[in-house]
Design a protein around this motif. Structure first.
Motif, PDB file in Angstrom:
ATOM      1  N   ALA A  18     -73.960  51.189  27.394  1.00 31.07           N
ATOM      2  CA  ALA A  18     -72.502  51.321  27.558  1.00 31.07           C
ATOM      3  C   ALA A  18     -72.044  52.732  27.166  1.00 31.07           C
ATOM      4  CB  ALA A  18     -71.789  50.264  26.728  1.00 31.07           C
ATOM      5  N   GLU A  21     -72.430  55.104  29.947  1.00 35.46           N
ATOM      6  CA  GLU A  21     -71.478  54.879  31.047  1.00 35.46           C
ATOM      7  C   GLU A  21     -70.090  55.448  30.768  1.00 35.46           C
ATOM      8  OE1 GLU A  21     -72.242  53.557  33.999  1.00 35.46           O
ATOM      9  OE2 GLU A  21     -74.312  53.308  33.338  1.00 35.46           O
ATOM     10  N   ARG A 203     -82.212  56.378  33.908  1.00 35.25           N
ATOM     11  CA  ARG A 203     -81.289  56.277  32.765  1.00 35.25           C
ATOM     12  C   ARG A 203     -81.655  55.051  31.917  1.00 35.25           C
ATOM     13  NH1 ARG A 203     -74.787  56.420  33.163  1.00 35.25           N
ATOM     14  NH2 ARG A 203     -75.090  58.688  33.167  1.00 35.25           N
ATOM     15  N   GLU A 246     -76.519  64.963  32.379  1.00 33.04           N
ATOM     16  CA  GLU A 246     -77.223  63.773  31.889  1.00 33.04           C
ATOM     17  C   GLU A 246     -77.999  64.120  30.617  1.00 33.04           C
ATOM     18  OE1 GLU A 246     -76.866  60.758  32.827  1.00 33.04           O
ATOM     19  OE2 GLU A 246     -78.594  59.688  32.013  1.00 33.04           O
ATOM     20  N   ARG A 249     -75.457  64.126  27.883  1.00 35.13           N
ATOM     21  CA  ARG A 249     -75.141  62.727  27.556  1.00 35.13           C
ATOM     22  C   ARG A 249     -76.226  62.131  26.645  1.00 35.13           C
ATOM     23  NH1 ARG A 249     -71.411  59.634  30.227  1.00 35.13           N
ATOM     24  NH2 ARG A 249     -70.373  60.629  31.968  1.00 35.13           N
TER      25      ARG A 249
END
Ligand code: SAM
Ligand code: DTB
Ligand code: SF4
Length: 330
Positions: A18, A21, A203, A246, A249
């Motif tokens: 989560a 996302e 991912r 990414e 992240r």
């Protein structure tokens, strides 16, 4: 262990997924907020690496320049002398590094090797630096030998998710790696454990990988997040590059999942522009490899790193107990 670490429940994979996302700004805000609860946001720890034994490794890790199974351009080098290692550690200390990490291209150390490495650890420790070693899989008693020599950290990466690991390495298993991490902990050493992004993992693999790290009890004190360095001659040399956003992240999620750990922006910085590194620091990275070489590949020059720090208002972490707000917050 950081005093807060025991109070923090490890996030489960669905929670980690989560986080990935979230809208980017929300994720960075969460990571930065968490970072500030545990660390001075403007202090970064500096570790210098030295390859003390290079190449000729029996293992087949698909990213690595040092496997004897791939035709890469590196020069093999037997175990360095203690004097050479001490000289490199002194130079690293003079440049401002607080930790010296000795890496060897072994599946694991033989007894006679370990005796020599233990001597190196003693000597580096005597310089007043933190010591780290990454020597591969350990047998019973070897972590204790290193602890007795004054080793502070043992680096042993899980590198990716359990599911993806078998696509990358065939000569040892994920469970072999976890077993060594258990031995390292049992010997009272601090754990440095992270991985490599951009090895063709999804991912979902990055989620599982971070969940594995966060579930270690306690989580690793140090979490190196490497971006794959493409090495000609290795099976992963032509892998598609990971999207830099990414990667940021992943750093941010690591920070949130392991709030009291140092998250190290590791291999791959030579390929990263300053603004990408700045985003990684904003996402909660607070450690780097410092010095112009990693193990067999280049790293940014120290001067370039110090200039970047100056632009960003970042101070190197000092081991001196006095400076204000320099260590992890108690
Ligand atoms: N032989 C020991 C082992 O495998 O644990 C220690 C040395 S090994 C080179 C240490 C770590 O370096 C690996 O686990 C991996 O995370 C990282 N590494 C090696 N080659 C890399 C590459 N091409 N790009 C990014 N990270 C790399
Ligand atoms: C880690 O996670 N990264 C370092 C250290 N631990 C040993 C190694 C990076 C190696 C990059 C490729 C090379 O220089 O050979
Ligand atoms: Fe050997 Fe370590 Fe490279 Fe794997 S990562 S080939 S074990 S040096």
């Amino acid at each position: 262990m950081h005093p807060d670490a025991a109070d923090i429940a490890a996030p489960v994979p669905s929670q980690i997924a989560a986080l990935f996302e979230l809208p980017f700004s929300d994720l960075i805000y969460r990571a930065q907020t968490m970072h500030r609860q545990h660390f001075d946001p403007n202090t970064v720890q500096l570790s210098t690496l030295l390859s003390i034994k290079t190449g000729g490794c029996s293992e087949d890790c698909g990213y690595c320049s040092q496997s004897a199974r791939f035709h890469t351009e590196i020069e093999n080098q037997p175990l360095l002398s203690k004097e050479t290692v001490i000289a490199a550690a002194r130079a690293a200390k003079a440049r401002g590094a607080t930790r010296f990490c000795m890496g060897a291209a072994w599946r694991g150390p033989k007894e006679k090797d370990l005796i020599q490495v233990a001597e190196m650890v003693r000597a580096v420790k005597a310089l007043g630096m933190e010591t780290c070693a990454t020597l591969g899989l350990l047998r019973d008693g070897q972590a204790e030998q290193l602890a007795q020599a004054g080793l502070d950290y043992y680096n042993h990466n899980l590198d990716t998710s359990r599911a993806h690991y078998d696509n990358i390495v065939h000569t040892h298993s994920y469970d072999n790696r976890l077993d060594t991490l258990t031995k390292v902990r049992a010997a009272g050493l601090k754990v440095c454990c992270g991985g490599i992004m951009g090895m063709g993992e999804s991912r979902a693999d990055r989620v599982q990988f971070l969940a594995e790290l966060a579930a270690l009890d306690p989580p690793p004190e140090s979490v190196p997040i490497n971006l794959l360095v493409h090495i000609p001659g290795t099976p992963l040399s032509n892998n598609a590059a990971l999207d830099p956003i990414e990667f940021v992240r992943t750093v941010a999620v690591a920070r949130i999942a392991m709030p009291a750990s140092f998250v190290r922006l590791s291999a791959g910085r030579s390929q990263m522009p300053d603004h990408l590194q700045a985003l990684c620091f904003l996402a909660g990275a607070n450690s780097i490899f410092y010095g112009d070489r990693l193990l067999t590949t280049p790293n940014p020059e120290s001067d370039a790193d110090l200039k970047l720090f100056e632009k960003l208002g970042i101070q190197p972490l000092s081991l001196d107990p006095m400076p204000r707000r320099q260590t992890a917050k108690a």
